[in-house]
Design a protein around this motif. Structure first.
Motif, short mmCIF file in Angstrom:
data_model
loop_
_atom_site.label_atom_id
_atom_site.label_comp_id
_atom_site.label_asym_id
_atom_site.label_seq_id
_atom_site.Cartn_x
_atom_site.Cartn_y
_atom_site.Cartn_z
N VAL A 320 0.40 -2.12 -3.43
CA VAL A 320 -0.94 -1.74 -2.96
C VAL A 320 -1.04 -0.27 -2.57
O VAL A 320 -2.11 0.20 -2.18
N LYS A 321 0.07 0.45 -2.68
CA LYS A 321 0.11 1.84 -2.21
C LYS A 321 -0.97 2.70 -2.85
O LYS A 321 -1.60 3.53 -2.19
N SER A 322 -1.20 2.54 -4.13
CA SER A 322 -2.15 3.39 -4.84
C SER A 322 -3.54 2.77 -4.97
O SER A 322 -4.42 3.35 -5.61
N LEU A 323 -3.75 1.59 -4.37
CA LEU A 323 -5.05 0.93 -4.47
C LEU A 323 -6.03 1.58 -3.50
O LEU A 323 -5.87 1.46 -2.28
N CYS A 324 -7.04 2.24 -4.03
CA CYS A 324 -8.06 2.87 -3.20
C CYS A 324 -9.40 2.67 -3.89
O CYS A 324 -9.61 3.13 -5.01
N VAL A 325 -10.31 1.95 -3.24
CA VAL A 325 -11.60 1.61 -3.84
C VAL A 325 -12.72 1.86 -2.84
O VAL A 325 -12.47 2.13 -1.65
N ALA A 326 -13.94 1.78 -3.30
CA ALA A 326 -15.09 1.85 -2.40
C ALA A 326 -15.07 0.65 -1.47
O ALA A 326 -14.58 -0.42 -1.83
N THR A 327 -15.60 0.80 -0.29
CA THR A 327 -15.55 -0.29 0.70
C THR A 327 -16.34 -1.52 0.25
O THR A 327 -16.11 -2.61 0.76
N ASP A 329 -16.15 -2.72 -2.78
CA ASP A 329 -15.41 -3.37 -3.87
C ASP A 329 -14.40 -4.38 -3.32
O ASP A 329 -14.01 -4.33 -2.14
N ILE A 330 -13.95 -5.28 -4.19
CA ILE A 330 -12.87 -6.20 -3.85
C ILE A 330 -11.56 -5.42 -3.90
O ILE A 330 -11.29 -4.71 -4.87
N TRP A 331 -10.75 -5.56 -2.86
CA TRP A 331 -9.49 -4.83 -2.79
C TRP A 331 -8.32 -5.79 -2.97
O TRP A 331 -8.28 -6.87 -2.36
N ASP A 332 -7.38 -5.41 -3.79
CA ASP A 332 -6.18 -6.19 -4.06
C ASP A 332 -6.50 -7.62 -4.50
O ASP A 332 -5.80 -8.57 -4.14
N ASN A 333 -7.58 -7.78 -5.23
CA ASN A 333 -7.99 -9.07 -5.80
C ASN A 333 -8.36 -10.12 -4.76
O ASN A 333 -8.68 -11.25 -5.12
N ARG A 334 -8.31 -9.77 -3.47
CA ARG A 334 -8.49 -10.81 -2.44
C ARG A 334 -9.45 -10.43 -1.33
O ARG A 334 -10.11 -11.30 -0.76
N LEU A 347 -11.48 2.24 0.91
CA LEU A 347 -10.72 1.05 1.32
C LEU A 347 -9.34 1.12 0.70
O LEU A 347 -9.20 1.17 -0.53
N ARG A 348 -8.33 1.17 1.56
CA ARG A 348 -6.95 1.20 1.08
C ARG A 348 -6.05 0.54 2.13
O ARG A 348 -6.53 0.12 3.19
N ALA A 349 -4.77 0.46 1.85
CA ALA A 349 -3.83 -0.20 2.76
C ALA A 349 -3.74 0.54 4.09
O ALA A 349 -3.86 1.77 4.15
N LEU A 350 -3.49 -0.22 5.15
CA LEU A 350 -3.32 0.38 6.47
C LEU A 350 -2.11 1.31 6.48
O LEU A 350 -2.19 2.46 6.93
N GLY A 351 -0.99 0.84 5.97
CA GLY A 351 0.21 1.67 5.87
C GLY A 351 0.75 2.13 7.21
O GLY A 351 0.18 1.86 8.27
N GLN A 369 5.31 -6.05 8.69
CA GLN A 369 5.22 -6.02 7.24
C GLN A 369 3.86 -6.48 6.73
O GLN A 369 3.36 -5.99 5.72
N ALA A 370 3.27 -7.45 7.45
CA ALA A 370 1.95 -7.94 7.04
C ALA A 370 0.86 -6.92 7.36
O ALA A 370 -0.08 -6.73 6.58
N LEU A 371 0.98 -6.25 8.48
CA LEU A 371 -0.03 -5.27 8.88
C LEU A 371 -0.02 -4.05 7.97
O LEU A 371 -1.07 -3.47 7.66
N LEU A 372 1.16 -3.64 7.53
CA LEU A 372 1.26 -2.45 6.69
C LEU A 372 0.45 -2.58 5.40
O LEU A 372 -0.06 -1.59 4.87
N VAL A 373 0.32 -3.80 4.90
CA VAL A 373 -0.34 -4.00 3.60
C VAL A 373 -1.71 -4.66 3.74
O VAL A 373 -2.26 -5.15 2.75
N CYS A 374 -2.25 -4.68 4.94
CA CYS A 374 -3.59 -5.23 5.11
C CYS A 374 -4.63 -4.14 4.82
O CYS A 374 -4.33 -2.95 4.87
N PRO A 375 -5.87 -4.50 4.51
CA PRO A 375 -6.89 -3.52 4.13
C PRO A 375 -7.42 -2.75 5.34
O PRO A 375 -7.55 -3.30 6.44
#
Length: 410
Positions: A320-327, A329-334, A347-351, A369-375
Motif C-alpha cells: 500500500v506504500k504507493s497507493l494514493c488516491v482522492a479521498t 475513491d476506494i482505497w486498497d480495494n476495501r 488518501l494514503r496509508a498512515l505509515g 502493524q495494523a495501524l501503519l497500513v490503515c487509511p
C-alpha cells in the motif's frame, strides 16, 4: 415455442431484480449476449443505464462502441462509452483487459449512484470456463462455474443469464429484428477462451455440450456452497476484523479441518487484495506449514504473524506504500472515506510518519502493524484524519466489503 422462451428469459432476469429497484447499470459490448440483456431489461420496464468499455485494442472498437450508443439512443436508454487508456501491455492481455474493464465499470456505476451492474454472461460462458479449468487441473472452486454475483469496489455485479444459452439469446434477438456485433477476437485462437469454445463445438455432437456441462457445474456449485457455509461458520466462530486487520483465534482455527483452514486463508487473502485468482496450491501449502510451525510468513501482499493466542494478518506495508488516491475513491480495494472531501486532500496509508503524529495510539490496543497500513487523510505532509487509528476529525472509514462476502464469493 418462442414465446415460452422469451418468457423464460424475462423470468430469469426478474429473479435478480429487487422489487421497487429504481435504476440498474447494464454493460453492453454490442455482442449478442449483452444486447439481449439490454433488450430484456428494457422490455421489463427497468430504468437502465448502459455502458460500453472500449478497450482500444483493435481497429474498429471505437466505431462498435458508437454503434452501441446509437442502439441505446433508439431505445431511449442513457449510454456512456468508457475508454481504457493503456500503454504497452505486458503479460496476459485478456486478464489485464478484464481487470481494467471492471475497474472502469465500478467507477462509472458509483459516479451515477448505481448499486448494481448487469453482465451478459451465459451458460456457454460457463461451459467454456469449465473446460478452461480442466486444462489447469482446477479443484472444486475452479470447476464450479462463474459467480452469479459479487461485490467489487462497492458495486454489485450480477450475471442473470448464466442459466440461458447463447443460442436462445440469439434467437430472441433475431425475432426482435436486432442485429448484434461479432467481435473478431472471438475467432482468435491465441486466447484460451476461444480455444475452449472450439473444443466445446467438437464435444457437442458427442453428447458433451453446454446442457450436460451446466448440470455438472450445478452439482459442483452445490458442493461448493456447502463448504462455503461451513467456512463462514468457522470465520464467525474464530475470526474478527480490527482496524482493517484480521485476527483469528488460533485454537478455533486449528480445530477446523485442513480444507476449511485453507478456505479461510484464501478468503482473507481475497478480501485484502480483491484478487480474482487464488495463490497456487504450493504457496498455500507453504503458508499453512509456516502457520503450523508458528513462523511469520508473507503471501499476496499480506503478513501472517502467529502469537500465543492467535493468528494476525495484516496488509504488507509495501503493498500500500504507493497507493494514493482522492479521498472520494476506494482505497486498497476495501476502504471508503466519509467526510469533508476537498481537492487538496489525498488518501494514503498512515505509515510511520502518520503514526508519529498520534502520540496516544498505544492506548487503542491495536497492533502497530495494523495501524501503519490503515487509511489516512493527508493534506500534503499534514495528517488530517486517521479514523481507524482513533483520529476522526470529522471523518469515518468504512469497509466496502466484508470477509463474509469474500468467503461466499469464492
Amino acid at each position: 415455442m418462442p414465446v415460452d422462451c422469451d418468457a423464460r428469459l424475462s423470468a430469469a432476469l426478474r429473479q435478480v431484480v429487487q422489487a421497487g429497484e429504481a435504476r440498474i447499470g447494464v454493460a453492453v459490448s454490442g455482442g449478442s449476449d449483452s444486447l439481449a440483456l439490454l433488450h430484456l431489461c428494457h422490455g421489463l420496464g427497468l430504468a437502465c443505464h448502459a455502458v460500453t468499455v472500449d478497450h482500444a485494442l483493435r481497429a474498429g472498437s471505437a466505431a462498435e462502441a458508437a454503434q452501441v450508443a446509437a442502439i441505446c439512443a433508439g431505445l431511449g436508454v442513457p449510454h456512456q462509452i468508457l475508454r481504457w487508456d493503456h500503454g504497452a501491455i505486458v503479460g496476459n492481455l485478456q486478464d489485464q483487459a478484464r481487470r481494467a474493464r471492471y475497474a472502469l465499470l465500478a467507477d462509472w456505476a458509483r459516479g451515477l449512484g448505481l448499486a448494481r451492474v448487469m453482465i451478459g454472461h451465459t451458460a456457454d460462458d460457463q461451459a467454456e470456463t469449465f473446460l478452461m479449468g480442466l486444462t489447469r487441473a482446477a479443484g472444486l472452486d475452479g470447476l464450479s462455474g462463474m459467480r452469479p454475483s459479487w461485490v467489487e469496489a462497492g458495486v454489485v455485479f450480477q450475471r442473470p443469464l448464466l442459466g440461458q444459452t447463447r443460442a436462445d439469446l440469439r434467437a430472441y434477438l433475431t425475432r426482435a429484428g436486432v442485429v448484434w456485433i461479432d467481435d473478431p477476437s472471438n475467432d482468435n485462437d491465441r486466447f484460451a477462451r476461444v480455444r475452449a469454445r472450439q473444443v466445446l463445438a467438437v464435444l457437442q455432437p458427442l453428447g458433451l455440450g453446454v446442457a450436460q456441462m451446466s448440470e455438472s457445474i450445478a452439482h459442483l456449485a452445490s458442493a461448493q456452497q456447502a463448504l462455503q457455509a461451513v467456512t463462514l461458520a468457522a470465520w464467525e466462530a474464530c475470526g474478527q476484523v480490527v482496524a482493517g486487520a484480521v485476527q483469528l483465534r488460533l485454537s478455533g482455527f486449528a480445530a477446523q479441518p485442513v480444507e476449511i483452514q485453507r478456505r479461510l486463508l484464501l478468503a482473507v487473502l481475497g478480501w485484502y487484495s480483491g484478487g480474482d485468482y487464488a495463490p497456487r496450491a504450493q504457496k498455500m501449502a507453504t503458508l499453512a506449514e509456516a502457520i503450523r510451525q508458528g513462523a511469520d510468513a508473507t503471501l499476496n501482499g499480506c503478513c501472517f504473524r502467529t502469537t500465543s493466542d492467535g493468528l494476525q494478518i495484516y496488509r504488507e506495508p509495501h503493498a500500500v506504500k504507493s497507493l494514493c488516491v482522492a479521498t472520494s475513491d476506494i482505497w486498497d480495494n476495501r476502504w471508503q472515506m466519509i467526510g469533508p472531501h476537498a481537492p487538496d486532500l489525498s488518501l494514503r496509508a498512515l505509515g510511520a510518519e502518520g503514526l508519529a503524529q498520534l502520540p496516544n495510539w498505544r492506548g487503542l490496543a491495536i497492533p502497530r502493524q495494523a495501524l501503519l497500513v490503515c487509511p489516512a487523510i493527508w493534506r500534503k505532509d499534514a495528517l488530517i484524519a486517521a479514523p481507524s487509528a482513533g483520529f476522526l476529525n470529522g471523518w469515518q472509514a468504512k469497509l466496502v466489503r466484508s470477509v463474509n462476502q469474500s468467503i461466499l464469493s469464492h
